[in-house]
Design an enzyme around this catalytic site. Structure first.
Site, PDB file in Angstrom:
ATOM      1  N   ASP A  44       1.595   4.508   2.067  1.00 36.16           N
ATOM      2  CA  ASP A  44       1.373   5.252   3.300  1.00 36.16           C
ATOM      3  C   ASP A  44       1.476   6.736   2.965  1.00 36.16           C
ATOM      4  OD1 ASP A  44       1.031   3.046   4.975  1.00 36.16           O
ATOM      5  OD2 ASP A  44       3.185   2.821   5.255  1.00 36.16           O
TER       6      ASP A  44
ATOM      7  N   ASP B 271       0.850  -1.186   0.000  1.00 36.20           N
ATOM      8  CA  ASP B 271       0.000   0.000   0.000  1.00 36.20           C
ATOM      9  C   ASP B 271       0.890   1.241   0.000  1.00 36.20           C
ATOM     10  OD1 ASP B 271      -2.071  -1.803   0.306  1.00 36.20           O
ATOM     11  OD2 ASP B 271      -2.257  -1.476   2.471  1.00 36.20           O
TER      12      ASP B 271
END
Length: 213
Positions: free
Chosen positions: A138, A136
């Site tokens: 951040d 992912d």
């Protein structure tokens, strides 16, 4: 230097053996002596010349927390600086980097600083490949002024339209909190990450034992 460092900053240390535990003993076996020792500033107080830092090893489970001395800091890179750096051409196609590029284009008018943290920020600072196909992004937003709920909802709508998953964290002068939780929970209390630990509160810009003052 202490005042210039903030949580999520990436710092380069002079040597790899300068991470100690709270007791002052050598800690964190995961730094590779063959690589430049980059670590991230953790949430916590910088006092007595000691900086709370987190160490990232070669494997996902290789994480540890410790302290290093201000005198060991050779270079500092903030998330807002890292977003302007480009990944190697061979890695720019990874979804997390494509997501970062998307947000760079779509958040041009944002009047607050932001940048990548986590594996994306670490790779852009250190040049060490850490981002994976499933990683992912951040997203760290530094918000010295209060976000009203509509502004926060509009921002989250834009961020969540990115091609990959984004974990958006907002940092105020007092704490950090999840943007998604803020827009879906407000005005009820949300989890606030402070230097003294995690608490529940409804106003991240004005803390008083986790309550609005």
């Amino acid at each position: 230097m202490a005042c210039a460092l903030h949580v999520h900053d990436l710092i380069l240390l002079g040597t790899e053996s300068t991470i100690t535990s709270a007791e002052g003993e050598q800690a964190c076996p995961y730094l590779n002596p063959k690589q430049r020792p980059w670590v991230v500033v953790r949430r916590g107080l910088i006092s007595g010349g000691l900086i709370p830092v987190g160490v990232r090893g070669a494997q996902r489970h290789e994480r540890c927390a410790g302290f290093t001395r201000l005198s060991e800091v050779v270079e500092t890179r903030r998330p807002s600086q890292l977003r302007l750096r480009l990944a190697e051409d061979s890695r720019g196609g990874l979804q997390a980097f494509r997501t970062l590029s998307y947000l760079e284009c779509h958040l041009v008018g944002l009047d607050m600083t932001w940048g990548p943290g986590g594996s994306v920020g670490y790779e852009l600072a250190s040049g060490i490949p850490t981002v994976r196909a499933e990683s992912d992004l951040d997203f760290i937003l530094f918000a010295p002024r209060k976000l009203d709920i509509k502004e926060a909802q509009d921002l989250w709508r834009m961020i969540s339209s990115a091609p990959g998953k984004v974990d958006a964290l907002v940092e105020t002068p007092f704490c950090g909190f999840s943007l998604q939780e803020f827009v879906t929970t407000s005005p009820r209390k949300i989890l606030l990450r402070t230097s003294d630990g995690r608490i529940l509160g409804s106003n991240p810009w004005n803390l008083s034992n986790g309550e609005d003052s």
